[in-house]
Write an enzyme that holds these catalytic residues in place. Structure first.
Site, PDB file in Angstrom:
ATOM      1  N   ASN A 164     108.351  30.932 105.354  1.00  0.00           N
ATOM      2  CA  ASN A 164     109.154  29.773 105.529  1.00  0.00           C
ATOM      3  C   ASN A 164     109.233  29.296 104.144  1.00  0.00           C
ATOM      4  O   ASN A 164     110.395  28.061 104.192  1.00  0.00           O
ATOM      5  CB  ASN A 164     108.352  28.917 106.424  1.00  0.00           C
ATOM      6  CG  ASN A 164     108.598  29.065 107.763  1.00  0.00           C
ATOM      7  OD1 ASN A 164     109.201  29.925 108.080  1.00  0.00           O
ATOM      8  ND2 ASN A 164     107.932  28.165 108.622  1.00  0.00           N
ATOM      9  N   GLU A 165     108.561  29.500 103.348  1.00  0.00           N
ATOM     10  CA  GLU A 165     108.891  28.929 101.843  1.00  0.00           C
ATOM     11  C   GLU A 165     110.389  29.502 101.143  1.00  0.00           C
ATOM     12  O   GLU A 165     111.156  28.642 100.735  1.00  0.00           O
ATOM     13  CB  GLU A 165     107.766  29.114 100.783  1.00  0.00           C
ATOM     14  CG  GLU A 165     106.530  28.444 101.019  1.00  0.00           C
ATOM     15  CD  GLU A 165     105.840  28.642 102.416  1.00  0.00           C
ATOM     16  OE1 GLU A 165     105.970  29.768 103.102  1.00  0.00           O
ATOM     17  OE2 GLU A 165     105.010  28.155 102.684  1.00  0.00           O
TER      18      GLU A 165
ATOM     19  N   GLU B 225     121.648  40.269 112.814  1.00  0.00           N
ATOM     20  CA  GLU B 225     120.999  39.589 114.231  1.00  0.00           C
ATOM     21  C   GLU B 225     120.516  38.228 113.658  1.00  0.00           C
ATOM     22  O   GLU B 225     119.521  37.798 114.063  1.00  0.00           O
ATOM     23  CB  GLU B 225     119.918  40.579 114.025  1.00  0.00           C
ATOM     24  CG  GLU B 225     120.378  41.700 115.231  1.00  0.00           C
ATOM     25  CD  GLU B 225     120.493  41.471 116.557  1.00  0.00           C
ATOM     26  OE1 GLU B 225     121.493  41.725 117.037  1.00  0.00           O
ATOM     27  OE2 GLU B 225     119.524  40.706 117.301  1.00  0.00           O
TER      28      GLU B 225
END
Lengths: 392, 374
Positions: free
Chosen positions: A375-376, A245
């Site tokens: 996000n890192e 996905e």
């Protein structure tokens, strides 16, 4: 090159839109910044919606029809997620996006028979049992232990931020089955019934008035027929499941709807005798959002197009999640400031603007940049898998 | 939804990449900068041989009969190598306008020469007012006898110094949009062209028109009705600029990644440090973002759909994103790329020039805001 949807796809979008207009009333929606605060009737009304979706074959859009799925295309799935997101309707793709495709790929016929029909009809749902207090980004460090005992596995340990645990019947659980080998190689995936003796679900109340959970497993017996595939291959199954996905990792409908809400508000609002739309900082801020929204939409279509061609968007999906989550934060914050002092007024007050949801939305906007793959980590993935930069 | 290239596009871009990698290394770019004319003449002749100047010109005029979109795809390849040649000016800004709005005589006079690269055309819109709207056009054409007398100054005209043909935007009446386009032989008496040295070494020119006499058939398109043509040219030019920036950003990223893998400090490649990795990741998002947002806007525009807002959104994003990419590229390269011998500053300069071209991001954001709110 064509970045538009076909007439048939637009028709499908209208169908979904009309359904949600009807079935998901305004008070429950999230397009003004956030949904309502959690109340105890939330699981029940989500089940009602899911069953209605199930009747239309809209729960497991991605699954082949012979498994009870909707047999829909990538673009249709994108459109569906987009509309669900725009309405703030519950769109958890754990069961359909992770569990069901994994069962089809790696499950036994017995498992497929037991779980796929219920997933497709919307009757049963799954919670993702991955994260633990000591295992977030470093998922492979999980410590929840599953020990073979006769025909069962006995599972003990703890999961956290198991957001669906109070709403789902089953847990898609990652547990350690071999503590002697390197950590990635000693993990297995199980289906665990939340109603099993030894399972305790405790609410965790979030700063945006929502609910997640911690789940304790105290010598919970799980039949070995609930092990997915081979023992100790869990890490491989988890990695594979993530690929199913990827293009839909961060549906943009809600983000876009919030932006449109702010624009509509800005167009007409007069606060303290000043027309909001004349404010240069707001004009510039909204325009910047519009430009970024176009860019992230184009990147989303790129990822979806890759999936449509049978490729797996890896770094591309990370880019999407990174960009989209930061954009949503920007929009929520711009809207909050746009309202000035009204931005802080909570929804119960008659003075609240835009249903008072931006106040909750700005608190909730913290989530997207760390949840669903921080996000890192996304930047690490882009750098490593996307650009080939050497490991730290 | 279909994000694949056609077979022709795929072939065009593959061969373009190979050709330019061979024939337009940074040495050629530097030599062009230093040369009198500021462009790579031999390279231009080769491009003409490949049919690039006539890509969007119909076959009956000697062109390839492809489209603007194909030229836009090519523009990214040109951006990758900082192509020092008047391809965009001639093939994208001028030729299609002549083809669409010109009389048959005008088409036959200019298009075959443009298609063959024998003549170069430049689009002269901007003036010392440094604006992209009709109010910024003060240079005028005054009716006299059977023709017109042209008077005024154009500035920031890309490829103005090397052009054989100037497509000039002039005021022919008092109403704000009383604008007419003229096809001007650049060697006519009264036309003076002076080079304008700029950061992007993009052969910008000051073009002075002092008592230039032209016949009535120099008018391109409708009298007083030239502004819609200008808007089309601006739309395509803006998209081409964005596509070039996509190429510039992409190469800046590639060079930076290569450098980060090579450069060792503290006993390891600096590309293994997360601080560097995260900057590179953001650069990668920016490079892809520029390309795809521009392609989205371009596909709309070339399909004949209204795309003004989409183009503004692309330019607003591309301006800022490309600037950040080259800034971060220099940050990672540090000292070595601050020395002129290193090629990175060529990309920095080009990206900075691109920030300004067709309007800065703030200008486009104001256009977007007007479309959203007013």
């Amino acid at each position: 090159m064509d970045f538009t949807f076909s007439e048939a796809e637009e028709t499908f979008r209208h169908e979904v839109h009309a359904f949600l207009e009807q079935e998901w009333p305004l008070e429950w929606r999230g397009g003004h910044g956030a949904g309502p605060a959690y109340t105890d009737d939330v699981p029940a009304r989500e089940l009602v919606l899911r069953r209605k979706m199930g009747e239309r074959g809209w729960v497991a859009l991605n699954l082949p029809i012979e498994y009870g799925g909707g047999g829909r295309t990538i673009m249709e799935r994108l459109i569906f997620a987009d509309e669900m997101s725009a309405f703030g309707a519950p769109y958890s793709n754990t069961a359909t996006g992770y569990v069901a495709p994994s069962l089809i790929r790696f499950g036994t016929e017995d498992q497929k028979r037991r779980f796929l029909p219920g997933i497709a009809s919307g009757e049963i749902d799954f919670a993702l049992g991955y994260t633990e207090p000591n295992a977030g980004s470093d998922l492979a460090s999980i410590q929840t232990r599953a020990v073979r005992d006769g025909d069962d596995f006995v599972i003990s340990g703890q999961k956290v931020y198991t957001t669906m645990a109070h709403k789902a019947r089953y847990c898609w659980l990652l547990a350690r089955t071999d503590p002697e080998v390197p950590k990635h190689r000693g993990i297995s995936l199980f289906i665990v019934d939340f109603q099993s003796p030894g399972v305790t679900v405790r609410p965790l109340w979030t700063i945006d008035d929502g609910r997640t959970n911690e789940v304790f497993f105290d010598s919970v017996r799980v039949p070995r027929t609930n092990l997915l595939g081979e023992l100790n291959r869990g890490w491989y199954y988890v990695s594979t499941a993530l690929d199913f996905e990827r293009f839909n990792g961060f549906p943009l409908g809600g983000t876009r709807h919030l932006f449109e809400t702010l624009v509509a508000f800005a167009r007409d609002a007069v606060i303290g005798g000043r027309r909001l739309k004349d404010e240069p900082w707001l004009r510039s801020g909204l325009a910047d959002i519009a430009a970024r929204l176009q860019a992230v939409t184009a990147l989303q279509y790129r990822a979806a197009w890759m999936a449509e061609k049978g490729e797996v968007p890896n770094a591309e999906a990370s880019m999407l999640k990174l960009f989209a989550s930061e954009l949503l934060q920007s929009i929520a914050n711009l809207g909050f400031r746009m309202l000035g002092l009204y931005g802080g007024v909570q929804e119960d007050s008659p003075w609240a603007q835009l249903m008072g949801r931006l106040e909750r939305g700005v608190r909730g906007s913290l989530l997207g940049t760390f949840a669903g793959g921080s996000n890192e980590i996304q930047r690490n993935i882009i750098a490593g898998r996307g650009l080939g930069l050497p490991r730290d | 939804m279909n994000l694949d290239l056609t077979e022709i596009q795929s072939m065009l871009l593959h061969s373009a990449r190979d050709f330019l990698a061979r024939e337009c290394p940074p040495r050629v770019v530097r030599e062009a900068r230093a040369s009198v004319n500021g462009y790579a003449e031999e390279l231009w002749r080769s491009l003409a041989g490949l049919g690039w100047p006539g890509l969007a010109i119909e076959e009956r005029y000697g062109g390839s009969g492809l489209g603007i979109f194909d030229l836009l795809l090519l523009a990214e390849e040109c951006g990758r190598v900082l192509l020092p040649a008047p391809l965009i000016s001639s093939a994208l800004l001028c030729a299609p306008a002549i083809q669409a709005a010109g009389t048959e005589t005008q088409r036959e006079r200019w298009l075959p020469a443009l298609a063959a690269g024998r003549a170069v055309a430049a689009f002269a819109l901007t003036e010392p007012s440094a604006r992209f709207d009709s109010a910024g056009v003060q240079a005028r054409a005054v009716r006299e006898g059977d023709g017109y007398v042209l008077e005024g100054v154009k500035l920031f005209v890309r490829d103005g110094t090397i052009a054989d043909l100037l497509v000039v935007v002039l005021r022919t009446g008092l109403a704000e949009n009383a604008i007419t386009l003229f096809l001007i032989d650049a060697t006519l008496p009264g036309v003076t062209r002076l080079p304008l040295p700029t950061i992007g070494a993009d052969r910008q020119a000051e073009v002075r028109l002092e008592g230039v006499r032209v016949p009535a058939d120099a008018v391109l398109g409708p009298l007083h009705g030239g502004w819609p043509i200008v808007e089309d040219v601006l739309a395509c030019g803006t998209l081409a600029e964005c596509m070039e920036l996509a190429g510039v950003a992409r190469v800046a990223l590639e060079r930076t990644v290569d450098y980060a893998k090579e450069r060792v400090q503290f006993g390891r490649p600096i590309g293994s440090f997360q601080a560097i990795q995260h900057l590179c990741a953001d650069m990668a998002v920016a490079a892809d973002g520029i390309r795809y947002t521009t392609l989205l806007a371009a596909s709309r525009c070339c399909a004949g759909l209204p795309a003004a807002r989409e183009i503004a959104q692309a330019k607003a994003y591309a301006s800022d994103a490309a600037a950040k990419v080259v800034r971060d590229a220099h940050q990672i390269h540090a000292g070595i790329a601050f020395i002129k011998d290193h090629d990175l500053h060529l990309y920095f300069n080009r990206a900075k020039a691109g920030e300004l071209q067709y309007g800065i991001a703030e200008h486009h954001r104001e256009q977007i805001a007007a479309a959203l709110l007013d």
